[in-house]
Design an enzyme around this catalytic site. Structure first.
Site, short mmCIF file in Angstrom:
data_model
loop_
_atom_site.label_atom_id
_atom_site.label_comp_id
_atom_site.label_asym_id
_atom_site.label_seq_id
_atom_site.Cartn_x
_atom_site.Cartn_y
_atom_site.Cartn_z
N ASP A 52 0.27 -1.08 -0.17
CA ASP A 52 -0.22 0.23 0.49
C ASP A 52 0.57 1.38 0.30
OD1 ASP A 52 -1.87 -1.74 0.17
OD2 ASP A 52 -3.11 -0.60 1.63
N ASN A 95 -4.14 -2.75 -5.63
CA ASN A 95 -4.95 -3.26 -4.43
C ASN A 95 -4.99 -2.17 -3.23
OD1 ASN A 95 -7.80 -3.99 -4.15
ND2 ASN A 95 -6.50 -5.63 -3.05
N ASP A 329 -9.43 -6.17 17.15
CA ASP A 329 -8.20 -7.27 16.73
C ASP A 329 -7.61 -7.60 17.80
OD1 ASP A 329 -9.67 -7.20 14.08
OD2 ASP A 329 -8.53 -5.79 13.71
N GLU A 357 -11.13 -11.68 8.35
CA GLU A 357 -10.56 -12.56 8.01
C GLU A 357 -10.66 -14.18 7.75
OE1 GLU A 357 -9.22 -10.18 9.30
OE2 GLU A 357 -7.27 -9.50 8.73
N ARG A 404 -3.67 -12.40 12.68
CA ARG A 404 -3.79 -13.15 14.11
C ARG A 404 -4.34 -14.10 14.90
NH1 ARG A 404 -3.33 -7.59 14.29
NH2 ARG A 404 -4.03 -6.30 13.46
N LYS A 431 0.12 -9.87 6.59
CA LYS A 431 -0.66 -9.24 6.06
C LYS A 431 -0.45 -8.12 7.06
CE LYS A 431 -5.19 -8.17 5.59
NZ LYS A 431 -6.90 -8.38 5.70
#
Ligand code: DC
Length: 671
Positions: A52, A95, A329, A357, A404, A431
């Site tokens: 990103d 993306n 999270d 996820e 995670r 990720k």
């Protein structure tokens, strides 16, 4: 990063030291764009290096922004006060949602002739609500594909700023963030009001945006969560330099680590607890509130600007009941801490776990049960009971392509029963934290007996080096090429003007004791100089053979060889690995092949490296070397008593690797 099929984490006993965590993705891309919209130069420290941020940096360069990257420090020379580009520009956004949305808004408000495209998946991600809001204020944006989705074309706007601009808040908070960052560009002579339509989701992310805007000189007036006013005369001002906070969700694993793991008394005050560099208690990220929950469970936490220090406090930890809606999270990390508590822990209001996820309630329950835990679950809650000593089971943790889950269960390795834990598909951590396991290993410690060693030995040119390094790669283990140490020692001795004879034994041993050798992939560096080719020659092997019969030299290299036994494990290749250096290794393989086969392989290898060679001479040489190696008095070539023999004369390297893996798996059974 570990891209192995699984990663076996040895039982760990303690942790201490400092970890520097990667920067937050949300903050990184906001800071880049804000810096680009300023006048002057901004030095951005600790930027996250990810797909990103690379997309954003490329786009900023295309716009004419100055971008200078040095590691994780990036210097941005902003566009403020410079000519805004008038030529047509096409941007490729991959993306990267955190780049696409805010950039679209900024480009649309400033105007020009811009096209924004991405990968096919990007063209399926909705942007209609943002485009509607931008059109409302007079921006000229066209859809080049499907209505409501990228790709987009942006032209010159006719801004109408006198009435409030409506934007939906219930789909993605990123649209509001994009507007908040773009509109200061148009607020020179009038205040601009944004009105949120629908219930605003993900408020902590809007707080991040407002916080960062303030750092860049824009004081947005917030009226509840419905109206945001950008005051007249707003103008971006560079803060000069800015640090990107480390990711607060990533910090949760190390906060938990500090709470769970005993320090290392052998290191004195240095051995106390974990220091996290890059994020502090005053973080602008919502997940930082995890530290309160961890403290409630027993962690002792202190903090300063940009750092946290965590030590074990209450032990066992204390079971808690907590509404986790504000830290969805990071709350997963509490579920693993709960295994070490004195009573049950209930995490409530976690319905969002079901749509992440993976269904995280199901995942956390299932994997905790594999370890032996008792878990109850409901639609939006989970209760985890402590797992007492004597009840922990060896488990192979399925990770559901959820970073995670993988990071959470790595913390199960501190179990009192000292059972190892297998993490499947460890690369899923990429990720948000590609080097998570490396960071964990850098602070964790355990007894040497917990760190597995596989020894592979055999006659010269049996292919043991290739086999050992391939098995190491499959397991994510370190690799010790002990032969290379003897080769480098001989090389260094000759460089120092020594002979390789017994007369210089003490001097060579001295050199060997503090050999400045480093392995980097296939390369061997001596004092920073690449000596790979020099030591890999036939002559290099002969020289190594000479120094390897000197007992003082063998002695001098013992500590260095032991130092390769590091987390998560080691493949050790060479003569006395299984007999002298790692006699307790749980698997020892003695690799053989006929002299003719070995000569043929060595011939191929030499030719491919550009050396000339004769196959018959090589064969005779090998036979002579075998005889010498087996009959010599110092460290003769001989399989360890408990070594498994593998004759690979007729086996491909893949088949040999497979065989060793089968042997290894049969000794490392994970339920
Ligand atoms: O495996 P290699 O060809 O790189 O080894 C070079 C020499 O060093 C060879 O003669 C064997 C010797 N050696 C040794 O004595 N002990 C070891 N652990 C490794 C190699």
């Amino acid at each position: 990063m570990f891209s192995t099929a699984f990663l076996d984490l040895p039982a760990l006993q303690g942790a201490s030291g400092t970890v520097t965590l990667p920067g937050s993705k949300s903050i990184s891309n906001r800071v880049l764009l804000l810096s680009a919209l300023c006048q002057g130069t901004t030095v951005v420290h600790d930027l996250l290096d990810s797909d990103d941020t690379r997309v954003m940096l490329a786009a900023l360069r295309q716009l004419g922004c100055g971008v200078e990257v040095k590691g994780t420090t990036v210097t941005i020379t902003g566009l403020g006060g410079r000519a805004w580009p008038t030529e047509a520009i096409e941007f490729f956004m991959g993306n990267a949602g955190t780049a696409m949305r805010p950039l679209t808004a900024a480009l649309a408000v400033k105007g020009g002739d811009f096209t924004l495209k991405g990968v096919p998946r990007m063209h399926e991600r909705p942007i209609g609500d943002l485009v509607d809001a931008l059109r409302e204020l007079g921006c000229a944006i066209d859809y080049l594909g499907n209505e409501g989705f990228p790709p987009l074309r942006v032209r010159q706007p006719t801004l109408q700023l006198d009435k409030p601009i409506p934007v939906r808040g219930d789909v993605s908070s990123q649209f509001l963030t994009a507007l908040l960052m773009a509109l200061p560009l148009a607020a020179q002579d009038r205040a601009i009001t944004i009105e949120v339509v629908g219930e605003l989701i993900s408020k902590p992310y809007i707080e991040i945006t407002l916080n960062l805007l303030a750092r860049y000189g824009i004081a947005v007036e917030r009226q509840g969560w419905e109206r945001f006013v950008i005051p007249a005369g707003s103008r971006y001002q560079s803060p000069g330099s800015i640090h990107v906070e480390a990711d607060a969700s990533s910090a949760s694993y190390f906060i938990a680590l500090g709470a769970i793991a005993a320090g290392d008394p052998s290191k004195g005050s240095q051995g106390k607890g974990i220091r996290i560099q890059g994020v502090g208690a005053d973080s602008i990220q919502g997940d930082i509130r995890f530290m309160d929950a961890a403290a409630q469970m027993g962690a002792m936490i202190t903090s300063g600007p940009n750092w946290l220090e965590i030590q074990r406090g209450a032990w066992p930890l204390k079971g808690i009941t907590l509404d986790c809606n504000h830290i969805p999270d990071a709350a997963m990390t509490l579920a693993v801490m709960a295994l070490y508590a004195d009573g049950p822990t209930t995490l409530r209001n976690i319905a969002s776990w079901r749509v992440k996820e993976t269904d995280r309630i199901v995942a956390m329950a299932a994997e905790s049960r594999k370890l032996g835990a008792t878990v109850e679950e409901g639609p939006d809650w989970i209760t985890i009971h402590p797992l007492p000593a004597g009840k922990w089971q060896r488990a192979s943790i399925h990770t559901y392509d959820d970073h995670r889950v993988a990071m959470c269960f790595s913390l199960a390795t501190f179990n009192p029963d000292q059972v190892p834990v297998r993490i499947e598909d460890p690369k899923c951590v990429a990720k948000t934290f590609p080097d998570y396991f490396e960071a964990l290993f850098s602070v964790a410690h355990t007894a040497a007996t917990n760190i597995p060693v596989i020894c592979i030995d055999g006659p010269t040119a049996s292919g043991k080096g290739t086999l050992a390094s391939r098995v190491a790669a499959q397991l994510g283990y370190h690799y010790l090429d002990s032969g290379a140490l003897y080769r480098v020692t001989a090389y260094a001795a000759l460089q120092a003007g020594l002979t390789l004879e017994a007369a210089d034994e003490a001097a060579i041993a001295n050199l060997a004791r503090s050999l400045p050798v480093r392995f980097e992939g296939e390369q061997v560096l001596l004092d920073g100089v690449d000596v790979t080719d020099a030591i890999r020659s036939e002559q290099g092997g002969m020289n190594a053979s000479k120094v390897s019969v000197l007992p003082a030299v063998r002695d001098a290299l013992v500590d260095l060889q032991h130092s390769f036994q590091r987390l998560p494990g080691l493949l050790a290749d060479g003569r006395d690995m299984g007999t002298v250096i790692f006699p307790n290794a749980p698997l020892k393989v003695f690799l053989t092949a006929s002299a003719a086969q070995r000569a043929e392989r060595r011939h191929k290898q030499l030719i491919s490296k550009g050396f000339s060679a004769n196959i018959d001479a090589l064969c005779a040489d090998l036979e002579a070397r075998d005889a010498r190696d087996m009959s010599r008095s110092v460290a003769p070539l001989r399989p360890a008593q408990d070594a498994l023999q593998l004759d690979n004369s007729q086996l491909s390297i893949e088949a040999s690797v497979e065989q060793v893996m089968v042997w290894w798996q049969s000794r490392q059974v994970f339920g």
